[in-house]
Design an enzyme around this catalytic site. Structure first.
Site, PDB file in Angstrom:
ATOM      1  N   ARG A 227      52.835  22.085  12.211  1.00  0.00           N
ATOM      2  CA  ARG A 227      51.764  22.716  12.906  1.00  0.00           C
ATOM      3  C   ARG A 227      52.352  23.549  13.940  1.00  0.00           C
ATOM      4  NH1 ARG A 227      48.396  19.785  10.110  1.00  0.00           N
ATOM      5  NH2 ARG A 227      47.129  17.928  10.432  1.00  0.00           N
ATOM      6  N   HIS A 275      45.181  27.636   7.694  1.00  0.00           N
ATOM      7  CA  HIS A 275      44.955  26.040   7.420  1.00  0.00           C
ATOM      8  C   HIS A 275      45.142  25.504   6.346  1.00  0.00           C
ATOM      9  CE1 HIS A 275      45.839  21.720   9.938  1.00  0.00           C
ATOM     10  NE2 HIS A 275      45.882  21.760   8.232  1.00  0.00           N
TER      11      HIS A 275
HETATM   12  P1  NAP Z   1      56.067  12.317   7.109  1.00  0.00           P
HETATM   13  O1  NAP Z   1      56.459  11.804   5.788  1.00  0.00           O
HETATM   14  O2  NAP Z   1      55.613  11.257   8.181  1.00  0.00           O
HETATM   15  O3  NAP Z   1      57.360  13.160   7.172  1.00  0.00           O
HETATM   16  C1  NAP Z   1      57.946  13.670   8.445  1.00  0.00           C
HETATM   17  C2  NAP Z   1      59.732  14.124   8.640  1.00  0.00           C
HETATM   18  O4  NAP Z   1      59.402  14.331  10.053  1.00  0.00           O
HETATM   19  C3  NAP Z   1      60.265  13.315   8.740  1.00  0.00           C
HETATM   20  O5  NAP Z   1      60.918  13.452   7.188  1.00  0.00           O
HETATM   21  C4  NAP Z   1      60.829  12.759   9.421  1.00  0.00           C
HETATM   22  O6  NAP Z   1      61.956  11.786   9.839  1.00  0.00           O
HETATM   23  C5  NAP Z   1      61.048  14.031  10.192  1.00  0.00           C
HETATM   24  N1  NAP Z   1      61.216  14.742  12.064  1.00  0.00           N
HETATM   25  C6  NAP Z   1      60.208  14.097  12.971  1.00  0.00           C
HETATM   26  N2  NAP Z   1      60.365  14.093  13.780  1.00  0.00           N
HETATM   27  C7  NAP Z   1      61.617  14.146  14.105  1.00  0.00           C
HETATM   28  C8  NAP Z   1      62.460  14.787  14.921  1.00  0.00           C
HETATM   29  N3  NAP Z   1      62.239  14.387  16.210  1.00  0.00           N
HETATM   30  N4  NAP Z   1      62.860  15.018  14.937  1.00  0.00           N
HETATM   31  C9  NAP Z   1      63.467  15.571  13.440  1.00  0.00           C
HETATM   32  N5  NAP Z   1      63.170  15.157  12.314  1.00  0.00           N
HETATM   33  C10 NAP Z   1      62.102  14.281  13.240  1.00  0.00           C
HETATM   34  O7  NAP Z   1      55.134  12.854   7.305  1.00  0.00           O
HETATM   35  P2  NAP Z   1      54.493  13.970   6.362  1.00  0.00           P
HETATM   36  O8  NAP Z   1      53.578  13.968   5.252  1.00  0.00           O
HETATM   37  O9  NAP Z   1      55.901  15.005   5.506  1.00  0.00           O
HETATM   38  O10 NAP Z   1      54.158  15.308   6.382  1.00  0.00           O
HETATM   39  C11 NAP Z   1      54.301  16.311   7.893  1.00  0.00           C
HETATM   40  C12 NAP Z   1      53.282  17.357   8.563  1.00  0.00           C
HETATM   41  O11 NAP Z   1      52.527  18.078   7.631  1.00  0.00           O
HETATM   42  C13 NAP Z   1      52.481  16.370   9.223  1.00  0.00           C
HETATM   43  O12 NAP Z   1      53.004  15.806   9.513  1.00  0.00           O
HETATM   44  C14 NAP Z   1      50.962  17.081   9.230  1.00  0.00           C
HETATM   45  O13 NAP Z   1      51.651  17.800  10.574  1.00  0.00           O
HETATM   46  C15 NAP Z   1      51.840  18.673   7.970  1.00  0.00           C
HETATM   47  N6  NAP Z   1      51.022  18.686   6.938  1.00  0.00           N
HETATM   48  C16 NAP Z   1      49.670  19.873   7.173  1.00  0.00           C
HETATM   49  C17 NAP Z   1      48.927  20.197   6.103  1.00  0.00           C
HETATM   50  C18 NAP Z   1      48.540  21.133   6.006  1.00  0.00           C
HETATM   51  O14 NAP Z   1      47.874  22.276   5.137  1.00  0.00           O
HETATM   52  N7  NAP Z   1      49.118  22.628   6.746  1.00  0.00           N
HETATM   53  C19 NAP Z   1      48.187  18.975   5.218  1.00  0.00           C
HETATM   54  C20 NAP Z   1      49.187  17.890   5.414  1.00  0.00           C
HETATM   55  C21 NAP Z   1      50.342  17.578   6.628  1.00  0.00           C
HETATM   56  P3  NAP Z   1      62.515  10.137   9.668  1.00  0.00           P
HETATM   57  O15 NAP Z   1      62.400  10.514   8.045  1.00  0.00           O
HETATM   58  O16 NAP Z   1      63.928  10.591  10.195  1.00  0.00           O
HETATM   59  O17 NAP Z   1      61.511   9.467   9.692  1.00  0.00           O
END
Ligand code: NAP
Length: 312
Positions: A227, A275
């Site tokens: 993000r 994006h």
């Molecule tokens: P997810 O499964 O919820 O994983 C989030 C990861 O971030 C987890 O490992 C979490 O730690 C870690 N995290 C959260 N807060 C943190 C903090 N304060 N300090 C350290 N680590 C932290 O999410 P995801 O499905 O992988 O997606 C990640 C992000 O990608 C989405 O939220 C979205 O913003 C982005 N995204 C972008 C696109 C695009 O097209 N550009 C598409 C899809 C998603 P824990 O494992 O300990 O909970």
């Protein structure tokens, strides 16, 4: 009685999703009536939603069993105080594969120094600069969730030494996992390529600020498909101009679409992608929506529920 689904993810998504969703409901044996309008909010059993969707106040949907988001990121939904129903985000193999391909492609571009050859075909034979092997190029993934772990494994499969950082400590085969502030300092100090796959929360906003950018090895590359607000834009531009950061490939921004006069567009050390890192694909994600409705109807726990206290 059929299950009533209100598709509130907006007209463009309705055209794309109507048929795949109906096919997924039928394949799951669900009797569903789905429409892109809900004259009686109290009759709605499930809401399919996406940012830019057509509901601002979720309050009237008093019998709604879950809001099913088509996007993985939920930062705009978790701050909507009217949304008190269970909220599920999107996790599906199409989204994950798309992100793995984006991350791998952009890491390899920088690792191999592809730009020098794509943009430098001037008739001069320069064969003295060779990239190191992947095993000599440390890479860090910030965020070890669905997308971060899949990307980390793909890069480790290409022999990159991969470090990962997450909120809670983890053990993942082949990945050096870190957590906490000390862990962040370690990965930023050692990684030549850093990929941001964190959700946007109050804890992650401006995570890459001037102080943390200064920890990174000179010439390090940042790839951000997470993000936009994870990075302090002003600090990033200063670090690029000072040569501390070698390049930034950015897919997400504080304002989207990125305004035409934003300095990122013209900056020689910034690559802007609009994006497109990982789109939710109707063909795969419709089955995730159907599976969650099956679970709701069977009284089973929903998949991919958002934890409001964590914000993701
Ligand atoms: P997810 O499964 O919820 O994983 C989030 C990861 O971030 C987890 O490992 C979490 O730690 C870690 N995290 C959260 N807060 C943190 C903090 N304060 N300090 C350290 N680590 C932290 O999410 P995801 O499905 O992988 O997606 C990640 C992000 O990608 C989405 O939220 C979205 O913003 C982005 N995204 C972008 C696109 C695009 O097209 N550009 C598409 C899809 C998603 P824990 O494992 O300990 O909970």
């Amino acid at each position: 009685m059929p299950v009533t689904v209100f598709f509130a993810a907006g007209p463009a998504n309705w055209d794309e999703y109507r048929d795949p969703l109906n096919a997924a409901f039928a394949a799951a044996g669900l009797d569903v009536e789905m429409a892109d309008a809900a004259p009686d909010p109290e009759a709605v059993d499930y809401i399919v939603f996406a940012p830019g969707g057509i509901i601002e106040d979720f309050g009237p949907y008093v019998n709604c069993k879950a809001v099913l988001n088509l996007w993985a990121g939920v930062e705009r939904l978790v701050i909507n105080t009217t949304l008190t129903q269970p909220l599920a985000r999107m996790v599906d193999w199409g989204l994950t594969e798309g992100m793995v391909e984006y991350v791998t492609g952009h890491v390899l571009r920088h690792h191999l120094g592809m730009d020098a050859h794509i943009h430098g075909q001037d008739g001069v034979w320069r064969n003295s600069v060779l990239p190191p092997l992947a095993r000599e190029r440390p890479v860090a993934i910030l965020g070890l969730g669905e997308l971060g772990q899949a990307s980390a494994r793909a890069l480790a499969g290409l022999n990159f030494p991969v470090m990962g950082w997450s909120r809670s400590p983890k053990e993942i085969d082949g990945i050096a996992c870190h957590s906490g502030e000390d862990g962040l300092v370690h990965v930023l100090s050692h990684a030549e390529i850093v990929v941001l796959l964190l959700p946007l929360t109050e804890d992650t906003r401006d995570l890459l600020n001037a102080e943390r950018l200064a920890l990174m090895p000179r010439g390090a590359v940042i790839i951000n498909p997470g993000r936009g607000p994870l990075i302090d834009d002003t600090a990033l531009l200063a670090a690029l101009d000072a040569g501390r950061i070698g390049h930034a490939t950015l897919d997400v921004f504080r304002t989207e679409p990125l305004p035409p006069d934003h300095p990122f567009w013209a900056h020689p050390k910034v690559t802007v992608t609009p994006h497109i890192a990982a789109d939710t694909r109707p063909s795969s994600s419709s089955h995730v929506i159907a599976e969650n409705i099956c679970r709701g109807e069977a009284g089973e726990p929903f998949l991919h529920l958002v934890d409001r206290s964590r914000g993701y």
